[in-house]
Enzyme design. Structure first.
Site, short mmCIF file in Angstrom:
data_model
loop_
_atom_site.label_atom_id
_atom_site.label_comp_id
_atom_site.label_asym_id
_atom_site.label_seq_id
_atom_site.Cartn_x
_atom_site.Cartn_y
_atom_site.Cartn_z
N ILE A 91 0.82 -1.21 0.00
CA ILE A 91 0.00 0.00 0.00
C ILE A 91 0.86 1.25 0.00
CG2 ILE A 91 -0.26 0.19 2.52
CD1 ILE A 91 -2.91 0.86 -0.26
N GLY A 309 -5.52 -7.21 1.16
CA GLY A 309 -5.94 -6.24 2.17
C GLY A 309 -5.11 -4.98 2.07
N GLU A 310 -4.96 -4.27 3.18
CA GLU A 310 -4.19 -3.02 3.26
C GLU A 310 -4.86 -1.87 2.52
OE1 GLU A 310 -0.13 -3.48 1.99
OE2 GLU A 310 0.19 -5.30 3.16
N GLY A 311 -5.97 -2.12 1.84
CA GLY A 311 -6.54 -1.12 0.94
C GLY A 311 -5.99 -1.22 -0.46
#
EC number: 2.4.2.21
Length: 344
Positions: A91, A309-311
């Site tokens: 990210i 995940g993590e955006g």
């Protein structure tokens, strides 16, 4: 409680009218056309401003990891927060490429990250084991929600007009699966996936933990907040608060994957009008994400098989949205270009 800002439907209609006279066959830019019109409704402008994304990653640990639900030890949450702070995570690379504001918020990391240059909003050092007891107290849930709301306010005050929430927390796919099962009525076999890559034994442990948690609260009449407290996690609650505050301030959120969608489901139980301010980014490879998206009535922009995940999945979609707005604003109309329109 939060109340989402009403959409500006007149701006959306004006944007649609503009789309109808741009130098292209009607509808030929597909979803990009309506995406631009949605930003018009969100910003209250027939020609929306260029997008200024802000990404906030919320980190917390989960007590349910003692049930053997993850391929990685809980210490990885702390180690990854250090990696975020040092700029080495996926990210971080995406945020730099997008010139996006990036903030990391500790809402419940079990390890000591106090020396790192992140936002320190730790509610407690990890949630309780949701298979055996409530993951959080009502007060802890509200504190995590408020940490998310505060993060959204910081992002908007810094100039963001598009919000992305990311997550970091070993064990959080288990909590998210439990939430999605409870809120949609879906069976754990359909929702619980391999997360960080558990083997068959780990997958069986995850399903067992989720089933045990669901059985623990099966006869209780739980509100959305109660469900979040019983089955959620601190970073999941923070993401829910982030979405709610963004909608209250009139800034849309681009929803990431499995964990972010579980948070959105929880947030929507608090404010059903939140739906108007959410946009799904991608379809995760994680089992059950499609069920969550269906429950949210959201349609993802892409399916790249991502499950980090993590955006990260949302961040990857930001350029699509930026291009949708630029096309809407930058193309000439038939009159401006001296091009004949469609024959009557």
């Amino acid at each position: 409680m939060n109340s989402s800002k009403p959409l500006d439907l007149s701006a959306r209609n004006a944007a649609r009218a503009r789309q109808a006279v741009l130098t292209k066959p009607p509808g030929s830019l597909g979803q990009l056309e309506e995406l631009a019109c949605r930003f018009a409704a969100w910003q209250g402008r027939a020609q929306p401003e260029d997008l200024r994304p802000a990404i906030t990653v919320f980190a917390a640990d989960h007590g349910v990891t003692v049930e053997g639900v993850s391929a990685f030890p809980s210490a990885v949450t702390t180690e990854m927060v250090r990696n975020f702070a040092n700029g080495g995570a996926a990210i971080c690379v995406l945020a730099r490429a997008l010139d996006a504001r990036l903030e990391v918020v500790d809402v419940g990391v079990a390890g000591d990250v106090s020396a790192l240059p992140i936002v320190h909003a730790k509610v407690r050092p990890g949630s309780h084991n949701l298979a055996r007891q409530a993951a959080m107290s009502a007060e802890e849930t509200e504190a995590a929600l408020e940490a998310g709301r505060a993060a959204a306010r910081r992002a908007v005050e810094a100039g963001a007009n598009l919000l992305v929430a990311g997550d970091m927390g070993i064990g959080n796919t288990t909590a998210s699966a439990a939430l999605i099962c409870r809120l949609t009525g879906a069976a754990p076999e359909l929702v619980v996936g391999r997360g960080t890559g558990v083997d068959d034994a780990g997958l069986a442990n995850k399903r067992r933990a989720v089933k045990t948690a669901l059985a623990r609260v099966a006869w209780e009449n739980l509100s959305g907040l109660d469900t979040l407290s019983e089955l959620g996690g601190l970073e999941i609650a923070a993401i829910a608060g982030f979405y709610l505050e963004g909608a209250r301030l009139g800034v849309p959120s681009l929803v990431d994957g499995f964990i972010a969608s579980a948070a959105a489901l929880c947030a929507k139980t608090i404010d059903p009008s939140l739906h108007d301010w959410l946009l799904a980014s991608h379809r995760s490879a994680e089992s059950g994400h499609e069920l969550a998206l269906t429950a949210l009535q959201l349609h993802p922009l892409v399916d790249l098989g991502m499950r980090l995940g993590e955006g990260s999945g949302a961040a990857v979609c930001v350029p699509l949205l930026q291009l949708a707005v630029k096309l809407h604003n930058g193309m000439a109309t038939f009159d401006e270009a001296g091009v004949s329109g469609k024959s009557a």
